[in-house]
Scaffold this active site. Structure first.
Site, PDB file in Angstrom:
ATOM      1  N   TYR A 123     -61.720   7.788 -18.706  1.00 30.28           N
ATOM      2  CA  TYR A 123     -60.379   8.599 -18.015  1.00 30.28           C
ATOM      3  C   TYR A 123     -60.342  10.089 -17.812  1.00 30.28           C
ATOM      4  CZ  TYR A 123     -58.584   3.636 -18.046  1.00 30.28           C
ATOM      5  OH  TYR A 123     -58.494   2.319 -17.589  1.00 30.28           O
ATOM      6  N   PHE A 409     -49.754  -0.065 -25.804  1.00 29.36           N
ATOM      7  CA  PHE A 409     -49.037  -0.676 -24.946  1.00 29.36           C
ATOM      8  C   PHE A 409     -49.866  -1.063 -23.790  1.00 29.36           C
ATOM      9  CE2 PHE A 409     -49.152   4.101 -24.447  1.00 29.36           C
ATOM     10  CZ  PHE A 409     -49.567   4.225 -23.146  1.00 29.36           C
TER      11      PHE A 409
END
Length: 409
Positions: A123, A409
C-alpha cells in the site's frame, strides 16, 4: 481486457465475499462470523471488479470516526476486504480499485483513509504510511510479578457472560476512545466484534470468558479472554489468551491484569495487539520475560492534506511549509503551510519557500503522532530545507499517548 469496476449491489454480496475468502486461502468462516461481516458491510461504500458476471476483485470501506491528536473524532474510510482473484493478477485491478476508492472518499468529504495491511509492501505506492504499531506479548507469569497502585484492592471483579455485559463494556470502550489517537469510535453493530467467538479461532482455548471490574456498582473495566489448559510432568502449564481489555483508571487496569496473571493452573498470559505504552509494562518485575514483539498495525493515507492537518492539534507551536509529493493523488502535491498549536491549526496552499520535503506517505506515518518526522528524516524519507524546521515539526507532531488500533477491520 476490459473489466467493470462498480459499486456493490446488496444481492451480489455473497459472490463478492466468496471471492475475498478465496483470495485469503479459501478456508470457510463460521456462519456467525460471516453474518457479522455481512451486516457490517456498507454496500454503497464497497466496490467490485467484474469480468462478465464473475467477481474478480473486491474493496470496501467502513464509515469510521478516528481519534486524532487533540481528541477530535475525524471521518475516515476504513479500507477493508481488498482482494484480487489469482486468475486476474498483474492487470491493474488493484490500482483501479484504489484509484476509484480514493476518489470516492474525497467526494464524501472525508480527509483520511486507513487500513491494516495483509502485506506491508502493497500500500505504500498508494500513499499509505504505517502510523501505529502494537505489541504481541507472552508473559511468563510463573516468574513475573506485578506491582499495583493504591486502590487496586478496592476494585471488585466478577465473572459475567460476555453478551450480558456487552453494553457496559462498550460504554467503557467509548469513554476511552477520545484519550488515544488511532482508536475508532464504534458504530452500532461493531460492539458484536468483541464477543465474536467462533470455535475455529479459539486456538485450543475455552469459549470466551469475561470479567468486569466494578467500583461503587459501576463497571470501570473489563477483560475478555480464553483459557487454554496445558499440562507437563512438572505440573499445569495453562495459557490465558487475552482478547481485549479496557479500564477507566490505573487501579481498575491493575486489578484486571493481576487477575489475568493469577488464574489457577496457568503460567502464561498471551495477547496480540496491545499498545506500545500499555500501563502493565510499568508494573512488571521483569520485562524481559514478557516476550514482547512489535509489528505494524494501522496505515494512514491523507486524502485531503489541508483538511487532515487542520483536523488535529499539535503539541508545540509550529509554522512550517511542507513540499508534498503525491504521485497517486496529484491534487495533494505542492506546498502547504501548516500553522498550529495545542488549541488548533490551519493549513492551506502557499507559494512560500518549503521548509520540509516529503511524500504524502510520510505525512500519513507521522499523522497520529506515533512515528517521528525526525526518524523518517534519518531514514532519508524527509528532507530538511530550513534549519530547525525538522525539530519544530517533529515535536509538534508528537503525541503524549502512543496511538493504537485496538482491533482489526
Amino acid at each position: 481486457m476490459s473489466h467493470d469496476v462498480r459499486v456493490l449491489r446488496p444481492d451480489e454480496w455473497d459472490q463478492w465475499y466468496d471471492n475475498l475468502i478465496r483470495a485469503f486461502g479459501g478456508v470457510p468462516e463460521s456462519s456467525e462470523e460471516r453474518e457479522l461481516w455481512r451486516t457490517l458491510t456498507e454496500p454503497d461504500r464497497s466496490i467490485g471488479v467484474w469480468d462478465g458476471d464473475v467477481c474478480v476483485g473486491t474493496a470496501g470501506a467502513f464509515s469510521f470516526r478516528l481519534t486524532v491528536p487533540g481528541g477530535a473524532s475525524v471521518p475516515a474510510a476504513g479500507v477493508t476486504m481488498v482482494s484480487v482473484a489469482a486468475t486476474h493478477r498483474r492487470r491493474g485491478l488493484l490500482r483501479s480499485m484504489m484509484r476509484r476508492q480514493l476518489d470516492d472518499v474525497r467526494a464524501w468529504g472525508w480527509p483520511l483513509a486507513v487500513l491494516t495491511a495483509s502485506e506491508p509492501a502493497i500500500y505504500g505506492r498508494f500513499g499509505y504510511g504505517a502510523a501505529t504499531y502494537d505489541v504481541t506479548i507472552e508473559v511468563d507469569t510463573s516468574r513475573v510479578r506485578l506491582s499495583v497502585p493504591p486502590g487496586t484492592d478496592d476494585v471488585r471483579l466478577r465473572y459475567a457472560a460476555p453478551a450480558d455485559v456487552l453494553d457496559a463494556c462498550e460504554a467503557v470502550y467509548a469513554r476511552r476512545v477520545p484519550d488515544r489517537p488511532g482508536m475508532p469510535a464504534r458504530l452500532p453493530g461493531w460492539e458484536r466484534l468483541g464477543i465474536l467467538d467462533p470455535e475455529n479461532e479459539r486456538d485450543g482455548g475455552s469459549p470466551l470468558q469475561c470479567v468486569v471490574a466494578e467500583r461503587d456498582g459501576e463497571v470501570v473495566g473489563y477483560a475478555r479472554f480464553r483459557v487454554r489448559p496445558g499440562w507437563e510432568t512438572s505440573g499445569p502449564k495453562g495459557v490465558v489468551l487475552l482478547k481485549d481489555t479496557e479500564a477507566l483508571d490505573p487501579a481498575a487496569h491493575a486489578a484486571l491484569w493481576r487477575f489475568l496473571f493469577d488464574i489457577d493452573l496457568t503460567s502464561t498470559v498471551s495477547a496480540l495487539r496491545r499498545p506500545l505504552d500499555d500501563p502493565w509494562m510499568s508494573m512488571v518485575s521483569d520485562i524481559r520475560r514478557c516476550g514482547l514483539r512489535v509489528r505494524d498495525a494501522l496505515y494512514v493515507r491523507l486524502v485531503d492534506v489541508g483538511a487532515a492537518l487542520e483536523a488535529r492539534t499539535y503539541q508545540a507551536p509550529l509554522d512550517v511549509v511542507f513540499e508534498v509529493e503525491d504521485d497517486f493523488c496529484p491534487r495533494n502535491a505542492g506546498r502547504w503551510r501548516l500553522t498550529g498549536d495545542a488549541k488548533g491549526a490551519s493549513c492551506g496552499r502557499t507559494t512560500d519557500s518549503a521548509d520540509l520535503a516529503l511524500s504524502v506517505r510520510e505525512l500519513g506515518s507521522a499523522y497520529l503522532g506515533g512515528v517521528s518526522l525526525a526518524s523518517l528524516a534519518a531514514a532519508g524519507r524527509v528532507r530538511e530545507l530550513r534549519q530547525g524546521a525538522l525539530a519544530e515539526a517533529a515535536v509538534g507532531f508528537g503525541s503524549a499517548v502512543t496511538p493504537w488500533l485496538p482491533h482489526g477491520f
